[in-house]
Every structure is written in structure tokens, then in C-alpha cells.
Design a protein around this motif. Structure first.
Motif, PDB file in Angstrom:
ATOM      1  N   GLY A  67       2.301  -1.041  11.580  1.00 25.32           N
ATOM      2  CA  GLY A  67       2.356  -2.366  10.554  1.00 25.32           C
ATOM      3  C   GLY A  67       2.659  -2.038   9.291  1.00 25.32           C
ATOM      4  O   GLY A  67       2.886  -1.121   8.730  1.00 25.32           O
ATOM      5  N   LEU A  68       3.285  -3.228   8.522  1.00 23.20           N
ATOM      6  CA  LEU A  68       3.512  -3.171   7.234  1.00 23.20           C
ATOM      7  C   LEU A  68       2.489  -2.818   6.340  1.00 23.20           C
ATOM      8  O   LEU A  68       2.459  -2.031   5.426  1.00 23.20           O
ATOM      9  CB  LEU A  68       4.185  -4.486   6.951  1.00 23.20           C
ATOM     10  CG  LEU A  68       4.520  -4.614   5.449  1.00 23.20           C
ATOM     11  CD1 LEU A  68       5.731  -3.509   5.210  1.00 23.20           C
ATOM     12  CD2 LEU A  68       5.352  -6.012   5.425  1.00 23.20           C
ATOM     13  N   SER A  69       1.209  -3.295   6.801  1.00 25.50           N
ATOM     14  CA  SER A  69       0.133  -3.065   5.874  1.00 25.50           C
ATOM     15  C   SER A  69      -0.154  -1.573   5.967  1.00 25.50           C
ATOM     16  O   SER A  69      -0.713  -1.132   4.790  1.00 25.50           O
ATOM     17  CB  SER A  69      -0.874  -3.983   6.163  1.00 25.50           C
ATOM     18  OG  SER A  69      -0.827  -5.274   5.967  1.00 25.50           O
ATOM     19  N   GLY A 168      -9.151  -2.785  -3.125  1.00 31.64           N
ATOM     20  CA  GLY A 168      -8.958  -2.199  -1.912  1.00 31.64           C
ATOM     21  C   GLY A 168      -7.452  -2.282  -1.458  1.00 31.64           C
ATOM     22  O   GLY A 168      -6.666  -2.847  -2.326  1.00 31.64           O
ATOM     23  N   GLY A 169      -7.306  -1.776  -0.504  1.00 34.67           N
ATOM     24  CA  GLY A 169      -5.643  -1.807   0.000  1.00 34.67           C
ATOM     25  C   GLY A 169      -5.399  -3.101   0.903  1.00 34.67           C
ATOM     26  O   GLY A 169      -6.375  -4.118   0.936  1.00 34.67           O
ATOM     27  N   PHE A 170      -4.556  -3.009   1.655  1.00 37.50           N
ATOM     28  CA  PHE A 170      -4.023  -4.161   2.138  1.00 37.50           C
ATOM     29  C   PHE A 170      -4.668  -4.133   3.516  1.00 37.50           C
ATOM     30  O   PHE A 170      -5.233  -3.141   4.401  1.00 37.50           O
ATOM     31  CB  PHE A 170      -2.321  -3.981   2.601  1.00 37.50           C
ATOM     32  CG  PHE A 170      -1.685  -4.236   1.457  1.00 37.50           C
ATOM     33  CD1 PHE A 170      -1.176  -5.594   1.208  1.00 37.50           C
ATOM     34  CD2 PHE A 170      -1.224  -3.343   0.689  1.00 37.50           C
ATOM     35  CE1 PHE A 170      -0.299  -5.961   0.185  1.00 37.50           C
ATOM     36  CE2 PHE A 170      -0.479  -3.484  -0.489  1.00 37.50           C
ATOM     37  CZ  PHE A 170       0.075  -5.145  -0.601  1.00 37.50           C
ATOM     38  N   ASP A 171      -4.856  -5.558   4.259  1.00 37.72           N
ATOM     39  CA  ASP A 171      -5.620  -5.726   5.465  1.00 37.72           C
ATOM     40  C   ASP A 171      -4.638  -5.540   6.433  1.00 37.72           C
ATOM     41  O   ASP A 171      -3.461  -5.814   6.862  1.00 37.72           O
ATOM     42  CB  ASP A 171      -6.004  -7.226   5.452  1.00 37.72           C
ATOM     43  CG  ASP A 171      -6.799  -7.663   6.645  1.00 37.72           C
ATOM     44  OD1 ASP A 171      -6.779  -6.892   7.583  1.00 37.72           O
ATOM     45  OD2 ASP A 171      -7.840  -8.241   6.587  1.00 37.72           O
ATOM     46  N   GLU A 172      -4.815  -4.343   7.442  1.00 38.38           N
ATOM     47  CA  GLU A 172      -4.000  -3.742   8.297  1.00 38.38           C
ATOM     48  C   GLU A 172      -3.892  -4.764   9.628  1.00 38.38           C
ATOM     49  O   GLU A 172      -3.224  -4.437  10.645  1.00 38.38           O
ATOM     50  CB  GLU A 172      -4.215  -2.496   8.567  1.00 38.38           C
ATOM     51  CG  GLU A 172      -4.255  -1.483   7.478  1.00 38.38           C
ATOM     52  CD  GLU A 172      -4.098  -0.127   7.942  1.00 38.38           C
ATOM     53  OE1 GLU A 172      -4.126   0.285   8.957  1.00 38.38           O
ATOM     54  OE2 GLU A 172      -4.333   0.772   6.724  1.00 38.38           O
ATOM     55  N   SER A 183       1.569 -12.498   6.212  1.00 39.84           N
ATOM     56  CA  SER A 183       0.485 -12.981   5.210  1.00 39.84           C
ATOM     57  C   SER A 183      -0.346 -11.836   4.479  1.00 39.84           C
ATOM     58  O   SER A 183      -1.133 -12.306   3.943  1.00 39.84           O
ATOM     59  CB  SER A 183      -0.409 -14.130   5.848  1.00 39.84           C
ATOM     60  OG  SER A 183       0.497 -15.197   6.224  1.00 39.84           O
ATOM     61  N   GLN A 184      -0.009 -10.727   4.799  1.00 40.76           N
ATOM     62  CA  GLN A 184      -0.578  -9.585   4.123  1.00 40.76           C
ATOM     63  C   GLN A 184      -0.602  -9.880   2.442  1.00 40.76           C
ATOM     64  O   GLN A 184      -1.406  -9.644   1.619  1.00 40.76           O
ATOM     65  CB  GLN A 184      -0.120  -8.232   4.399  1.00 40.76           C
ATOM     66  CG  GLN A 184       1.263  -7.771   3.669  1.00 40.76           C
ATOM     67  CD  GLN A 184       2.249  -8.467   3.988  1.00 40.76           C
ATOM     68  OE1 GLN A 184       2.360  -9.087   5.052  1.00 40.76           O
ATOM     69  NE2 GLN A 184       3.451  -8.647   3.307  1.00 40.76           N
TER      70      GLN A 184
END
Length: 299
Positions: A67-69, A168-172, A183-184
Motif C-alpha cells: 500500500g501507498l500509505s 502522525g503518519g498516513f492511514d494505511e 484518499s490518503q
């Protein structure tokens, strides 16, 4: 300001070379380029191997996380820059791309997130099919003070490191390759807004996009956009966020309504986004939500 440029890629060895070469050709004096590769073969590694001996600032990372996130989060953890600049493996960055990002951050110390323009490659204009673009006519701030609008594209954005320390980071669950498909970038922008930080739409920061979608592929892309947006909206609605509910209803009325009209008129691609949006709303409930961090809990 030291910058970390990031390109995440998966199974596109025919494109990655020109994307990486364009960033390495930037005239900014202090940057690293991190390529996070999720490919199933070593073709991408082999495509980049000739560049590594002459570019010690090029770092290649292969990961089996999907995944991109997840790839974004890997890059954030591995990078060293004060700010990170992201583009895609089907884009070409002009020579001044990083310099313009650094100049903007220096000039605008209150800005933590920048979205720039994504323009169709000249040689693809007029070709049957679609190349997604993001045009920005004039600078615009998005914040508690200036108001919120969903507007951005993951092919060209930059963030100060402190942003990820705050939100925080991206939603995986979100993003290409994840269960909710896209839509991340919208989700990050919304969490930045909720944290009281400032996003800037910067027309002077530009990349060129070669991500052509055929007429047969474009409905699938619209469907993925809808699924991701549905998942993004519903996650925040499940956190009892009334503003997110308002955004969702607005999207259903405007974009969904437009889809219904197009379907009634027999227009191509009609209904794909709306079907995806409704599916994303439903799929949201497959995942628990960490309401403190505002991210899905993915096993």
C-alpha cells in the motif's frame, strides 16, 4: 533546509527511471532521494542500479509492506530531512522543484503542508483517455482561520517533519494498494486542519504527470477515488465529527448528484464515483477506528 525527496513505486520499471532522474537533476544543494519499492520483481532495482554509483544521495528501499500509505510511512521513518517532498513514479519534476519547496517553507514559517500543481505532459494532451491534473490558479491557505476545502493531489506535496510528529503518519487503510484504495492525501490534509496547522496551495511548485488512463481504465480510477473518499469521510464521521458529516453530505449532493445526472443523460463514466463512494462508506465498518489518532486499525 535539508530536504528528503520521496518516490514510492510498485511494478513500474518502465517509468521509474525518468522520475528518479528528474529529481536527481534538481539544483537544490542539500537533499536525499528515497525510493520505496513494493514491486514483485527486481526490475525496478535493476532500472535504478546505473544511477546509484554517481548519486550517493539516492537511497533505494525495498519493502513487502503493501500500500501507498505504508510506503509513505516507511519513507518518513527512514528519511533525515527537515521537510519531505513527495512525487509519483509517473511524474517528472523540473530542475527547480525542490528549491521552490524550500523557498516556500522558508518564506512561510507557519505553513506545514504544501500542495503544488500537477500538469499533464504536453505530449499526452489531446490523446484519448485521461491524465489526472491538479491546477492551482493562485496561492491559498487552508486552516482554522482561512477555512477548509479538500484540494490536493498526492503526486506533488511536501510536509515539514514536525507535521508527522503532531498528526502522525498516513492511514494505511487508505491509499492505492490499501483496502480503501485512495484518499490518503485528503485524510492527511483534514487531520492537519483539525490539528490547527496550515496547508498552502502553491501554484509555483509544479510537476508534470505522465499517468495516462485509457478510456477503459478511467471508470476504475473514478471508482477507486469514490471508495477512498467514502472511507475517509466515514472514518471521521465515526469519530462523531459533525464537520466531516457536513463534508460527506456535500459530496453526496454535489458530486453524487452530478453522477446521477450524467447517468440519466447516458454520459461516459457516469455513476462510477458514486458507486465507489457508497461502497467506501460501507467498507469503513470493516475496520475499527483509533479515535485518538484518527486512523483505521489495520491488522
Amino acid at each position: 533546509m535539508r530536504l528528503s525527496a520521496v518516490i514510492c513505486t510498485r511494478n513500474r520499471p518502465e517509468l521509474i527511471g525518468q522520475a528518479v532522474a528528474s529529481v536527481l537533476a534538481n539544483d537544490y544543494p542539500a537533499f536525499e532521494l528515497i525510493v520505496v519499492d513494493q514491486s514483485d520483481t527486481d526490475a525496478t532495482r535493476r532500472a535504478l542500479a546505473p544511477l546509484q554509483p554517481t548519486h550517493p544521495n539516492l537511497r533505494y528501499l525495498h519493502t513487502t509492506r503493501v500500500g501507498l500509505s505504508a510506503a509513505y510511512n516507511t519513507a518518513i521513518a527512514e528519511s533525515r530531512g527537515e521537510a519531505l517532498a513527495f512525487t509519483d513514479d509517473d511524474c517528472v519534476a523540473p530542475q527547480d522543484w525542490l528549491r521552490r519547496i524550500a523557498t516556500t517553507f522558508t518564506r512561510e514559517p507557519d505553513v506545514d503542508l504544501i500542495y503544488g500543481q500537477v500538469l499533464c505532459a504536453r505530449e499526452l494532451r489531446g490523446r484519448e483517455g485521461v491524465v489526472p491534473e491538479l491546477r492551482i490558479r493562485q496561492p491559498r491557505r487552508i486552516s482554522r482561520r482561512h477555512g477548509f476545502v479538500i484540494y490536493g493531489m498526492g503526486a506533488n506535496f511536501a510536509a515539514r517533519r514536525r507535521l508527522f510528529e503532531i498528526v502522525g503518519g498516513f492511514d494505511e487503510a487508505l491509499g492505492g494498494g490499501g483496502p480503501l484504495r485512495s484518499s490518503q492525501d485528503f485524510d492527511l490534509q483534514y487531520r492537519v486542519y483539525r490539528a490547527g496547522l496550515v496547508t498552502l496551495l502553491a501554484p509555483e511548485v509544479v510537476v508534470v504527470h505522465y499517468g495516462w488512463r485509457s478510456p477503459d481504465d478511467w471508470p476504475k480510477t473514478l471508482l477507486a477515488y469514490g471508495v477512498g473518499n467514502g472511507g475517509f469521510f466515514m472514518k471521521h464521521v465515526r469519530c462523531r465529527d459533525l464537520f466531516a458529516l457536513r463534508l460527506l453530505l456535500g459530496d453526496l449532493i454535489t458530486v453524487g448528484g452530478r453522477d446521477l445526472v450524467k447517468a440519466a443523460l447516458g454520459r461516459p463514466y457516469a455513476g462510477a464515483y458514486l458507486r465507489g463512494l457508497l461502497h467506501g462508506l460501507w467498507e469503513s465498518f470493516r475496520f475499527p477506528v483509533d479515535r485518538t489518532r484518527r486512523v483505521y486499525v489495520v491488522a
